[in-house]
Design an enzyme around this catalytic site. Structure first.
Site, PDB file in Angstrom:
ATOM      1  N   HIS A  10      42.228 -42.968   7.776  1.00 23.78           N
ATOM      2  CA  HIS A  10      42.102 -44.233   7.036  1.00 23.78           C
ATOM      3  C   HIS A  10      41.943 -43.987   5.533  1.00 23.78           C
ATOM      4  O   HIS A  10      41.491 -42.918   5.101  1.00 23.78           O
ATOM      5  CB  HIS A  10      40.908 -45.042   7.558  1.00 23.78           C
ATOM      6  CG  HIS A  10      39.584 -44.344   7.364  1.00 23.78           C
ATOM      7  ND1 HIS A  10      38.917 -44.317   6.158  1.00 23.78           N
ATOM      8  CD2 HIS A  10      38.825 -43.650   8.237  1.00 23.78           C
ATOM      9  CE1 HIS A  10      37.799 -43.641   6.284  1.00 23.78           C
ATOM     10  NE2 HIS A  10      37.718 -43.208   7.539  1.00 23.78           N
ATOM     11  N   GLN A  12      40.306 -44.561   1.728  1.00 20.81           N
ATOM     12  CA  GLN A  12      38.901 -44.469   1.302  1.00 20.81           C
ATOM     13  C   GLN A  12      38.137 -45.740   1.663  1.00 20.81           C
ATOM     14  O   GLN A  12      38.579 -46.858   1.379  1.00 20.81           O
ATOM     15  CB  GLN A  12      38.830 -44.261  -0.206  1.00 20.81           C
ATOM     16  CG  GLN A  12      37.400 -44.064  -0.714  1.00 20.81           C
ATOM     17  CD  GLN A  12      37.298 -44.192  -2.228  1.00 20.81           C
ATOM     18  OE1 GLN A  12      37.590 -45.245  -2.802  1.00 20.81           O
ATOM     19  NE2 GLN A  12      36.900 -43.116  -2.892  1.00 20.81           N
ATOM     20  N   ARG A  61      38.013 -50.064   9.031  1.00 17.81           N
ATOM     21  CA  ARG A  61      38.701 -49.258   8.016  1.00 17.81           C
ATOM     22  C   ARG A  61      39.976 -48.626   8.571  1.00 17.81           C
ATOM     23  O   ARG A  61      40.975 -48.521   7.858  1.00 17.81           O
ATOM     24  CB  ARG A  61      37.762 -48.200   7.434  1.00 17.81           C
ATOM     25  CG  ARG A  61      37.162 -47.215   8.424  1.00 17.81           C
ATOM     26  CD  ARG A  61      36.031 -46.434   7.747  1.00 17.81           C
ATOM     27  NE  ARG A  61      35.432 -45.384   8.570  1.00 17.81           N
ATOM     28  CZ  ARG A  61      34.472 -45.572   9.469  1.00 17.81           C
ATOM     29  NH1 ARG A  61      34.002 -46.793   9.683  1.00 17.81           N
ATOM     30  NH2 ARG A  61      33.966 -44.555  10.145  1.00 17.81           N
ATOM     31  N   GLU A  88      35.426 -42.678  14.806  1.00 23.65           N
ATOM     32  CA  GLU A  88      34.890 -41.522  14.093  1.00 23.65           C
ATOM     33  C   GLU A  88      33.761 -40.888  14.903  1.00 23.65           C
ATOM     34  O   GLU A  88      33.165 -41.518  15.789  1.00 23.65           O
ATOM     35  CB  GLU A  88      34.393 -41.967  12.700  1.00 23.65           C
ATOM     36  CG  GLU A  88      33.723 -40.897  11.843  1.00 23.65           C
ATOM     37  CD  GLU A  88      34.607 -39.689  11.558  1.00 23.65           C
ATOM     38  OE1 GLU A  88      34.950 -38.966  12.512  1.00 23.65           O
ATOM     39  OE2 GLU A  88      34.941 -39.455  10.372  1.00 23.65           O
ATOM     40  N   LYS A  99      24.657 -38.241   1.499  1.00 23.90           N
ATOM     41  CA  LYS A  99      24.723 -36.826   1.895  1.00 23.90           C
ATOM     42  C   LYS A  99      23.778 -35.953   1.084  1.00 23.90           C
ATOM     43  O   LYS A  99      23.182 -35.003   1.608  1.00 23.90           O
ATOM     44  CB  LYS A  99      26.167 -36.343   1.810  1.00 23.90           C
ATOM     45  CG  LYS A  99      27.038 -37.004   2.878  1.00 23.90           C
ATOM     46  CD  LYS A  99      28.516 -36.716   2.744  1.00 23.90           C
ATOM     47  CE  LYS A  99      29.297 -37.506   3.806  1.00 23.90           C
ATOM     48  NZ  LYS A  99      30.749 -37.379   3.665  1.00 23.90           N
ATOM     49  N   HIS A 158      40.361 -41.489  12.137  1.00 29.68           N
ATOM     50  CA  HIS A 158      39.274 -40.974  11.297  1.00 29.68           C
ATOM     51  C   HIS A 158      39.342 -39.454  11.204  1.00 29.68           C
ATOM     52  O   HIS A 158      39.965 -38.794  12.034  1.00 29.68           O
ATOM     53  CB  HIS A 158      37.933 -41.408  11.886  1.00 29.68           C
ATOM     54  CG  HIS A 158      37.844 -42.872  12.115  1.00 29.68           C
ATOM     55  ND1 HIS A 158      37.308 -43.748  11.187  1.00 29.68           N
ATOM     56  CD2 HIS A 158      38.253 -43.645  13.155  1.00 29.68           C
ATOM     57  CE1 HIS A 158      37.380 -44.988  11.658  1.00 29.68           C
ATOM     58  NE2 HIS A 158      37.957 -44.950  12.848  1.00 29.68           N
TER      59      HIS A 158
END
Length: 206
Positions: A10, A12, A61, A88, A99, A158
């Site tokens: 997909h 962004q 997405r 995903e 992150k 994904h």
């Protein structure tokens, strides 16, 4: 006769932009993501590729990306099958965390292990190994038979669900596939023989 299987991660998403672990959460595409999906459609249209069926996950997405690609090749009404098997990887307790914040909370080494090992899942989530264990049976029972029948198939999904497919198609080890980077909105065009073996592969990168 070559059979076409096209895989596209997909475009962004909003959470990609914010550097968040997304997993099964459902943010839509950013403006850049929309542009990436449209560009993917243009590249496939330039190759005069037309599909017989499209597959995508239940997450918006991936569905949005799929829809924009199909509009771009003039097939907006193509049969499109959405299935949770193509979702995903579930990041469990990491989902929604930035992150960098996750590294601060759990330690850089531990987060690296969760992200880059094949079979060690984050707490409450999936490893790439367990992701593959739900993706590959669906691929082998639903998608591959249509390719082997001679149909051209699009899969818009994904990073990690596609890694599972690529691992199977290219015969990669867990260590090899975990290191494979997949850019958003970049089609990978496989031509397969009658046994599902790769005849040719082309990555439609700018």
């Amino acid at each position: 006769m070559n059979r076409l299987l096209v895989l596209v991660r997909h475009g962004q998403s909003d959470w990609n932009l914010k550097n968040l672990f997304t997993g099964w959460k459902d943010p839509d595409l950013t403006e850049r993501g929309v542009a990436e999906a449209k560009r993917a459609g243009e590249k496939l249209n330039d190759m005069r590729i037309r599909f017989d069926v499209a597959y995508t996950s239940v997450l918006v997405r991936a569905q949005h990306t799929c829809r924009l690609i199909l509009e771009g090749i003039g097939q907006p009404d193509l049969e499109t099958i959405c299935d949770q098997a193509l979702n995903e990887r579930d990041y469990g307790d990491l989902t929604g965390l930035n992150k960098d914040d996750a590294r601060e909370k759990f330690g850089e080494e531990q987060v690296h292990i969760w992200r880059r090992s094949f079979d060690i899942p984050p707490p409450g989530g999936e490893s790439l190994k367990t992701t593959a264990e739900r993706v590959l049976p669906y691929f082998e029972s639903e998608i591959l038979p249509r390719v082997l029948k001679g149909e051209n198939v699009l899969v818009a999904a994904h990073g990690n669900s596609l890694r599972a497919l690529i691992m199977e198609l290219e015969g990669l080890s867990g260590e090899e596939i975990i290191a494979r980077e997949l850019d958003t909105g970049v089609p990978i065009v496989y031509r397969l023989d009658e046994e599902g073996k790769i005849v040719d592969k082309e990555v439609l990168q700018d």
